[in-house]
Design an enzyme around this catalytic site. Structure first.
Site, PDB file in Angstrom:
ATOM      1  N   LYS A 107       0.546  -1.315   0.079  1.00  0.00           N
ATOM      2  CA  LYS A 107      -0.032   0.192   0.245  1.00  0.00           C
ATOM      3  C   LYS A 107       0.565   1.334  -0.208  1.00  0.00           C
ATOM      4  CE  LYS A 107      -4.352  -2.353   2.237  1.00  0.00           C
ATOM      5  NZ  LYS A 107      -3.581  -3.984   2.232  1.00  0.00           N
TER       6      LYS A 107
HETATM    7  C1  LIG Z   1      -4.376  -4.525   1.902  1.00  0.00           C
HETATM    8  C2  LIG Z   1      -3.915  -5.264   1.768  1.00  0.00           C
HETATM    9  C3  LIG Z   1      -4.200  -6.943   1.109  1.00  0.00           C
HETATM   10  C4  LIG Z   1      -5.618  -6.641   0.387  1.00  0.00           C
HETATM   11  O1  LIG Z   1      -5.825  -5.532  -0.828  1.00  0.00           O
HETATM   12  P1  LIG Z   1      -7.326  -5.473  -1.266  1.00  0.00           P
HETATM   13  O2  LIG Z   1      -6.665  -4.709  -2.760  1.00  0.00           O
HETATM   14  O3  LIG Z   1      -7.910  -4.647  -0.282  1.00  0.00           O
HETATM   15  O4  LIG Z   1      -7.775  -6.307  -2.216  1.00  0.00           O
HETATM   16  C5  LIG Z   1      -3.503  -7.283   0.214  1.00  0.00           C
HETATM   17  N1  LIG Z   1      -2.336  -8.353   1.331  1.00  0.00           N
HETATM   18  C6  LIG Z   1      -2.197  -7.234   2.223  1.00  0.00           C
HETATM   19  C7  LIG Z   1      -0.975  -7.789   3.172  1.00  0.00           C
HETATM   20  C8  LIG Z   1      -2.551  -5.674   2.590  1.00  0.00           C
HETATM   21  O5  LIG Z   1      -2.291  -5.237   3.420  1.00  0.00           O
END
Ligand SMILES: *Cc1c(COP(=O)(O)O)cnc(C)c1O
Length: 431
Positions: A107
């Protein structure tokens, strides 16, 4: 580029308005009006471009001239200023490691891009602060906090479910200070998300400029397209159909991958891999979309009972169930299966994955069982150290702590405990 609300009860808006407001006035998610494919030559020649150049080309049309090119180039370059290695696991399976950013979570990319766009749009309104309100199930908080730290004119308030994020995750979002406030909620991630949604609809908070930094915000969601380009850029052999398996919670990441394919990136199939929070896998089987309360799992960043971005995926397939099923599969896995996959990856392939990446691996294996001769890529969305206890216990080994994690572990945690919406409102109005 114009953005319209998927509820279609609000006017079209600019990129700036979509970023600053997050959600449309009719509570719908914003969606780009008209997605144009990139030139065939550009997509064929990814190897001759740097990551920064690719990021700029890919995101340009979505910003639609609202940020001057020189500044957007700089924003794109800063956003992707680290590695996205594609690691070979077997002849036909790769792991795309998205965890080499500052908080070791994928993210980081969305958070860095959004923070810089918002900083640009707010450049002349320093006295009128924007408040970024975000619910996190784990990694969002740290990435957002880090991406926005010190951005002038922006206050960040992060809600996280008490006791349901790992110690490292909690430290990453509670130790920064400055313009970052962490709210520790007695409840689940869904409770946090509901409170955030409610605040956005609350007429009595209209004096504040509130915006979201969840993947409902187009500036967090869209830059995730870059990963898919960076992966394909690193492949030697482009002759076999490419399948991506994406560990999914709110379905923002996989949805961005589908946009990347609309831009002309040759992706044959998408696999959404979930833990037991199986709303989307069930939907593909039954045709009924039934949100449920989320269940806690060892891949807790995906413990989502009502994935917000799924409506965008449906829109990308013109709300046509058969089209969706042709290009998109979804499978759900238990914690036991996830631990088995972590062990298989370690014992057979000498690869340490975190629980989320392992769910991605499982989904890829399941889909490719019936589809031989593909190039499969699963997204590894968090560094194993982010889920330290689980990884060490499952694999019976010790993971060295990377320097950027060690640095936050010694800092004291600062959070405000809240248990309901009234508490949140008090913080927003008084704090
Ligand atoms: C947020 C997250 C996800 C999921 O991603 P989305 O875009 O919400 O589907 C998967 N793995 C990790 C480690 C995350 O932080």
């Amino acid at each position: 580029m114009k953005y319209y609300s998927l509820h279609r009860q609000s006017p079209e808006v600019s990129f700036e308005t979509a970023v600053v407001n997050g959600l449309a006035p009719d509570k719908g998610l914003y969606f780009p009006d008209n997605i144009q494919p990139l030139s065939v030559d550009f997509v064929r020649q990814l190897k001759s471009h740097s990551q920064a150049e690719i990021a700029f080309e890919v995101v340009k049309q979505f910003v639609g001239g609202e940020i001057p090119e020189t500044i957007l180039k700089q924003i794109a370059a800063e956003t992707v200023d680290f590695d996205f290695p594609l690691v070979k696991i077997t002849e036909s399976v790769y792991s795309l490691e998205l965890y080499h950013g500052p908080t070791m979570a994928f993210k980081d990319v969305g958070a860095r891009f959004m923070a810089r766009c918002l900083g640009y749009f707010n450049r002349e309104k320093k006295e009128q602060k924007v408040t970024v309100l975000v619910a996190t199930s784990g990694d969002t908080g740290g990435a957002v906090a880090n991406g926005f730290l010190g951005v002038e004119g922006v206050e960040v308030i992060i809600l996280y479910p008490s006791g349901k994020v790992s110690e490292i995750q909690e430290k990453q979002l509670t130790t920064l200070g400055q313009n970052i406030t962490a709210l520790e909620v007695a409840g689940t991630f869904d409770d946090c998300q509901d409170m955030v949604k409610r605040a956005f609809m609350d007429e009595t908070l209209k004096s504040l400029t509130l915006t979201s930094a969840n993947s409902i915000n187009v500036a967090r969601w869209l830059p995730q397209m870059f990963y898919y380009f960076f992966a394909v850029r690193q492949l030697e052999d482009l002759n076999k159909p490419i399948v991506f398996s994406v560990p999914s919670g709110n379905f923002g990441n996989i949805c961005a991958g589908i946009v990347a394919s609309k831009l002309g990136l040759p992706i044959a199939h998408f696999v959404a891999s979930t833990n037991v929070n199986d709303i989307v896998p069930n939907y593909l089987i039954s045709g009924e979309y039934e949100p449920k309360a989320s269940k806690p799992t060892i891949s807790n960043a995906m413990d989502v009972g009502n994935p917000s971005n799924f409506v965008r995926i449906q829109q990308l397939f013109d709300n046509n169930f058969d089209q969706l099923k042709k290009h998109f599969s979804a499978y759900s896995f238990t914690d036991t299966q996830t631990r088995e996959a972590m062990n298989t990856l370690h014992k057979n392939h000498n690869y340490i994955s975190d629980p989320h990446g392992a769910v991605g691996y499982l989904g890829l294996k399941k889909y490719t069982q019936s589809q031989a001769d593909t190039t499969g890529i699963f997204l590894e969305t968090a560094h194993p150290v982010k889920f330290l206890d689980e990884v060490e216990k499952t694999l019976n080994l010790q993971i060295p702590i990377p320097a950027q994690i060690a640095a936050v572990m010694d800092k004291p945690k600062t959070s405000i405990r809240i248990s309901n919406y009234a508490d949140l409102k008090r913080v927003l109005l008084g704090g």
